[in-house]
Design a protein around this motif. Structure first.
Motif, mmCIF file in Angstrom:
data_model
loop_
_atom_site.group_PDB
_atom_site.id
_atom_site.type_symbol
_atom_site.label_atom_id
_atom_site.label_comp_id
_atom_site.label_asym_id
_atom_site.label_seq_id
_atom_site.Cartn_x
_atom_site.Cartn_y
_atom_site.Cartn_z
ATOM 1 N N ILE A 181 -20.505 -53.135 -17.583
ATOM 2 C CA ILE A 181 -21.304 -53.235 -16.415
ATOM 3 C C ILE A 181 -22.508 -54.419 -16.441
ATOM 4 C CG2 ILE A 181 -22.278 -52.100 -14.511
ATOM 5 C CD1 ILE A 181 -21.079 -49.263 -15.629
ATOM 6 N N LEU A 182 -22.545 -55.305 -15.492
ATOM 7 C CA LEU A 182 -23.687 -56.094 -15.368
ATOM 8 C C LEU A 182 -24.652 -55.907 -14.162
ATOM 9 C CD1 LEU A 182 -25.127 -58.674 -16.638
ATOM 10 C CD2 LEU A 182 -23.538 -59.928 -14.891
ATOM 11 N N LEU A 183 -25.842 -55.425 -14.306
ATOM 12 C CA LEU A 183 -26.588 -55.443 -12.972
ATOM 13 C C LEU A 183 -27.496 -56.551 -12.959
ATOM 14 C CD1 LEU A 183 -28.048 -51.934 -13.723
ATOM 15 C CD2 LEU A 183 -26.143 -52.518 -12.700
ATOM 16 N N ILE A 184 -27.598 -57.511 -11.879
ATOM 17 C CA ILE A 184 -28.080 -58.550 -11.428
ATOM 18 C C ILE A 184 -29.476 -58.121 -10.788
ATOM 19 C CG2 ILE A 184 -28.161 -60.987 -10.459
ATOM 20 C CD1 ILE A 184 -26.087 -60.887 -12.584
ATOM 21 N N GLY A 185 -30.722 -58.354 -11.709
ATOM 22 C CA GLY A 185 -31.726 -57.849 -10.943
ATOM 23 C C GLY A 185 -31.834 -56.054 -11.110
ATOM 24 N N ASP A 186 -32.854 -55.583 -11.370
ATOM 25 C CA ASP A 186 -32.792 -54.182 -11.457
ATOM 26 C C ASP A 186 -34.268 -53.558 -11.136
ATOM 27 O OD1 ASP A 186 -31.727 -51.656 -11.445
ATOM 28 O OD2 ASP A 186 -31.872 -51.526 -13.775
ATOM 29 N N ASP A 187 -34.808 -54.291 -9.932
ATOM 30 C CA ASP A 187 -36.227 -53.256 -9.718
ATOM 31 C C ASP A 187 -35.915 -52.063 -9.160
ATOM 32 O OD1 ASP A 187 -34.997 -54.432 -7.288
ATOM 33 O OD2 ASP A 187 -36.870 -53.991 -6.260
ATOM 34 N N ASP A 188 -34.553 -51.588 -8.773
ATOM 35 C CA ASP A 188 -34.253 -50.109 -8.572
ATOM 36 C C ASP A 188 -34.110 -49.285 -9.642
ATOM 37 O OD1 ASP A 188 -34.193 -50.492 -5.619
ATOM 38 O OD2 ASP A 188 -32.102 -51.597 -5.784
ATOM 39 N N SER A 189 -33.996 -49.635 -10.906
ATOM 40 C CA SER A 189 -33.797 -48.876 -12.088
ATOM 41 C C SER A 189 -32.367 -48.266 -12.226
ATOM 42 C CB SER A 189 -35.034 -47.988 -12.247
ATOM 43 O OG SER A 189 -36.166 -48.504 -12.580
ATOM 44 N N LEU A 190 -31.360 -49.037 -11.313
ATOM 45 C CA LEU A 190 -30.064 -48.377 -11.311
ATOM 46 C C LEU A 190 -29.543 -47.936 -12.929
ATOM 47 C CD1 LEU A 190 -27.456 -47.687 -9.779
ATOM 48 C CD2 LEU A 190 -26.867 -50.178 -9.993
ATOM 49 N N SER A 191 -29.864 -48.995 -13.669
ATOM 50 C CA SER A 191 -29.421 -48.877 -15.135
ATOM 51 C C SER A 191 -30.117 -47.556 -15.684
ATOM 52 C CB SER A 191 -30.354 -49.859 -15.918
ATOM 53 O OG SER A 191 -31.562 -49.950 -15.920
ATOM 54 N N ILE A 192 -31.335 -47.079 -15.255
ATOM 55 C CA ILE A 192 -31.800 -45.731 -15.879
ATOM 56 C C ILE A 192 -30.821 -44.660 -15.012
ATOM 57 C CG2 ILE A 192 -33.543 -44.113 -15.957
ATOM 58 C CD1 ILE A 192 -33.653 -46.761 -17.675
ATOM 59 N N ALA A 193 -30.492 -44.820 -13.811
ATOM 60 C CA ALA A 193 -29.920 -43.733 -13.085
ATOM 61 C C ALA A 193 -28.210 -43.778 -13.822
ATOM 62 C CB ALA A 193 -29.623 -44.217 -11.531
ATOM 63 N N ALA A 255 -23.229 -54.923 -10.295
ATOM 64 C CA ALA A 255 -23.759 -54.647 -9.100
ATOM 65 C C ALA A 255 -25.143 -55.295 -8.941
ATOM 66 C CB ALA A 255 -24.271 -53.175 -9.498
ATOM 67 N N THR A 256 -25.438 -55.627 -7.581
ATOM 68 C CA THR A 256 -26.895 -56.179 -7.524
ATOM 69 C C THR A 256 -27.563 -55.832 -6.227
ATOM 70 O OG1 THR A 256 -27.905 -58.425 -7.214
ATOM 71 C CG2 THR A 256 -25.505 -58.165 -6.346
ATOM 72 N N ASP A 257 -28.634 -55.969 -6.103
ATOM 73 C CA ASP A 257 -29.592 -55.414 -5.018
ATOM 74 C C ASP A 257 -30.373 -57.058 -4.785
ATOM 75 O OD1 ASP A 257 -31.181 -54.701 -2.788
ATOM 76 O OD2 ASP A 257 -31.268 -52.619 -3.626
ATOM 77 N N PRO A 258 -29.868 -57.990 -4.144
ATOM 78 C CA PRO A 258 -30.395 -59.146 -4.280
ATOM 79 C C PRO A 258 -31.555 -59.377 -3.496
ATOM 80 C CG PRO A 258 -28.473 -59.260 -3.035
ATOM 81 C CD PRO A 258 -28.598 -57.853 -3.287
ATOM 82 N N PRO A 259 -32.234 -60.601 -3.195
ATOM 83 C CA PRO A 259 -33.041 -61.165 -2.390
ATOM 84 C C PRO A 259 -32.475 -60.872 -0.924
ATOM 85 C CG PRO A 259 -33.248 -62.694 -3.861
ATOM 86 C CD PRO A 259 -32.091 -61.614 -4.336
ATOM 87 N N TYR A 260 -33.231 -60.487 0.060
ATOM 88 C CA TYR A 260 -32.685 -60.145 1.388
ATOM 89 C C TYR A 260 -32.564 -61.216 2.319
ATOM 90 C CZ TYR A 260 -32.015 -55.604 -0.054
ATOM 91 O OH TYR A 260 -31.550 -54.376 -0.838
ATOM 92 N N THR A 261 -32.155 -62.646 1.777
ATOM 93 C CA THR A 261 -31.730 -63.434 2.443
ATOM 94 C C THR A 261 -30.397 -64.000 2.107
ATOM 95 O OG1 THR A 261 -32.481 -65.291 0.577
ATOM 96 C CG2 THR A 261 -34.458 -64.457 2.203
ATOM 97 N N LEU A 286 -22.757 -54.158 -3.686
ATOM 98 C CA LEU A 286 -23.678 -55.055 -3.201
ATOM 99 C C LEU A 286 -24.640 -54.257 -2.329
ATOM 100 C CD1 LEU A 286 -25.315 -57.860 -2.380
ATOM 101 C CD2 LEU A 286 -23.371 -58.066 -0.656
ATOM 102 N N SER A 287 -26.023 -54.170 -2.727
ATOM 103 C CA SER A 287 -26.686 -53.413 -1.734
ATOM 104 C C SER A 287 -27.691 -54.441 -0.924
ATOM 105 C CB SER A 287 -27.752 -52.555 -2.800
ATOM 106 O OG SER A 287 -27.120 -51.375 -3.122
ATOM 107 N N TYR A 288 -27.609 -54.291 0.365
ATOM 108 C CA TYR A 288 -28.304 -55.342 1.101
ATOM 109 C C TYR A 288 -28.773 -54.618 2.455
ATOM 110 C CZ TYR A 288 -28.661 -60.041 2.797
ATOM 111 O OH TYR A 288 -29.129 -61.461 3.139
ATOM 112 N N ALA A 289 -29.628 -55.543 3.198
ATOM 113 C CA ALA A 289 -30.043 -54.790 4.529
ATOM 114 C C ALA A 289 -29.210 -54.407 5.445
ATOM 115 C CB ALA A 289 -31.039 -55.623 5.170
ATOM 116 N N ASP A 290 -29.334 -53.435 6.135
ATOM 117 C CA ASP A 290 -28.525 -53.029 7.411
ATOM 118 C C ASP A 290 -28.598 -54.293 8.332
ATOM 119 O OD1 ASP A 290 -27.505 -50.664 6.856
ATOM 120 O OD2 ASP A 290 -28.809 -49.553 7.601
#
Length: 414
Positions: A181-193, A255-261, A286-290
């Protein structure tokens, strides 16, 4: 327990290329990953009625029937109270797929096939599956130790509940146990979860790597990994740079929660594609804005350009603390690679704007409550955020309390 501690079935499990052989024999468009998915589902939920198996792997019944026949010929599956792994199949799942396959449950003579274990509904919000509730305190403890949010990087950490639910969704999709598994950015701490959920469900990934630009976030993840005793790779990396050569093609889940652009999203996903192995059917989260319908169509167009197929969209699945940029909620999109998945940026640096403040800069003015000095704040100013201004203090008097002056205008490029 090591693999040597387990007695091997007789005959020995087939080599890993059996997945590709069965995919070829059945003309399966999903390729070897589709065969692996069948085995993962049977290992997790079997014995299964063939119709239930087809529903869970999202394949036509005749196709699944053909796959079952091939896997039965190889003695990986057996019939009884439904489609189930044989002793050889359980050894294969353990040794080749990295799964801790459960032992079959004995059924009373004449009893009906055991129904598949229920999957959680795709409900939005913070409702936790009962299996996750006892894990929440550990996740909350980790997040309480987190660094300040850097809004210039579009950081908006999700809640503890969301992090656990996201990791559990990956597990439900067969994207945790035995995976790379590769996480691109992890300010959500998904790796810990993932570490917390994987340990609770005996679903440890084979490899977990995090790429993150923020050194404070990396330090936070290091503390969290030590606290839960779940080691994983943490690498400092700016996504504007190409994927490190050592990581290219080395993963089967991203998995990634990228910049919201849209440019930021496309960049992060493209970098993830560079790290994925070739072939269809690999999971991408992919986590992204509604989004509004038109914006959602633009998002889907970008994903289509990258050769990714949308498998499932879960509106408002994610909850964020104080994330005004998202309205505090966001969607979780499950995607799959296809034979046309490719990164247009492979080996190239990206020099465009990707963060919200760069693409839609706004100039705001804050009045110091101590000396009434007006201080401009914006992406192209000496002070880029109100958080930075409060920390540095008023340039005139050094005070740290400010009041925003309404009527801020868009900056250049807005």
């Amino acid at each position: 327990m090591t693999a040597d501690d387990h007695p091997r079935a007789d005959p020995s499990p087939p080599a890993a290329d059996v997945l590709a052989d069965v995919a070829k024999a059945t003309s399966l468009r999903e390729g070897r990953e589709g065969i692996a998915t069948v085995l993962r589902i049977v290992a997790s939920y079997g014995p299964l009625a063939l119709r239930d198996l087809a529903r869970l792997v999202r394949m036509p019944l005749p196709v699944v029937s053909a796959i079952r026949r091939e896997l039965e010929t190889l003695k990986l599956l057996e019939r009884g109270q439904g489609v189930a792994l044989s002793a050889t199949g359980r050894a294969f799942a353990r040794d080749e797929l990295g799964l801790e396959a459960p032992q079959p449950e004995p059924a009373a003579p004449g009893s009906p096939a055991r129904p598949p274990r229920a999957r959680p509904a795709d409900d939005a919000g913070d409702t936790l599956d009962p299996v996750l509730a006892p894990l929440l305190p550990a996740m909350e403890t980790h997040l309480a130790d987190g660094p300040k949010v850097d809004v210039t990087l579009d950081q908006a950490p999700c809640t503890a509940e969301t992090a656990l639910r996201r990791a559990f969704a990956m597990h439900q999709a067969g994207a945790l146990a035995g995976r790379r598994i590769l996480l691109i950015g992890d300010d959500d701490s998904l790796s810990i979860a993932i570490g917390i959920v994987a340990r609770a469900l005996s679903a440890a990934p084979r490899r977990l790597t995090v790429l993150e630009i923020d050194p404070e976030r990396l330090a936070h993840l290091e503390r969290g990994a030590a606290r839960i005793d779940f080691p994983f790779e943490r690498i400092a990396h700016d996504m504007r740079e190409p994927m490190p050569e050592a990581l290219q093609g080395g993963f089967d889940v991203m998995a990634t929660d990228p910049p919201y652009t849209l440019p930021g999203m496309a960049l992060f996903v493209a970098r993830g594609i560079e790290a994925l192995a070739a072939g269809p059917g690999l999971p991408v989260f992919l986590s992204y804005a509604d989004l509004s319908p038109d914006d959602r169509l633009d998002l889907q167009a970008r994903l289509t350009e990258l050769g990714l197929a949308v498998l499932r969209m879960r509106p408002s699945f994610n909850r964020y603390g104080g994330a005004s940029i998202l309205g505090s909620v966001g969607q979780l999109i499950e995607l799959e690679t296809t034979s046309r998945t490719a990164s247009p940026l492979a080996g190239q640096r990206f020099d465009g704007a990707i963060y919200t403040g760069e693409i839609r800069p706004r100039l705001r003015r804050y009045r110091c409550k101590a000396c009434a000095a007006l201080v401009p704040v914006g992406a192209d100013q000496a002070v880029t955020t109100i958080e930075a201004l409060k920390e540095a203090g008023c340039p005139q008097c050094g005070a740290h309390t400010f009041e925003r002056q309404r009527g801020g205008k868009k900056g250049r490029g807005g």
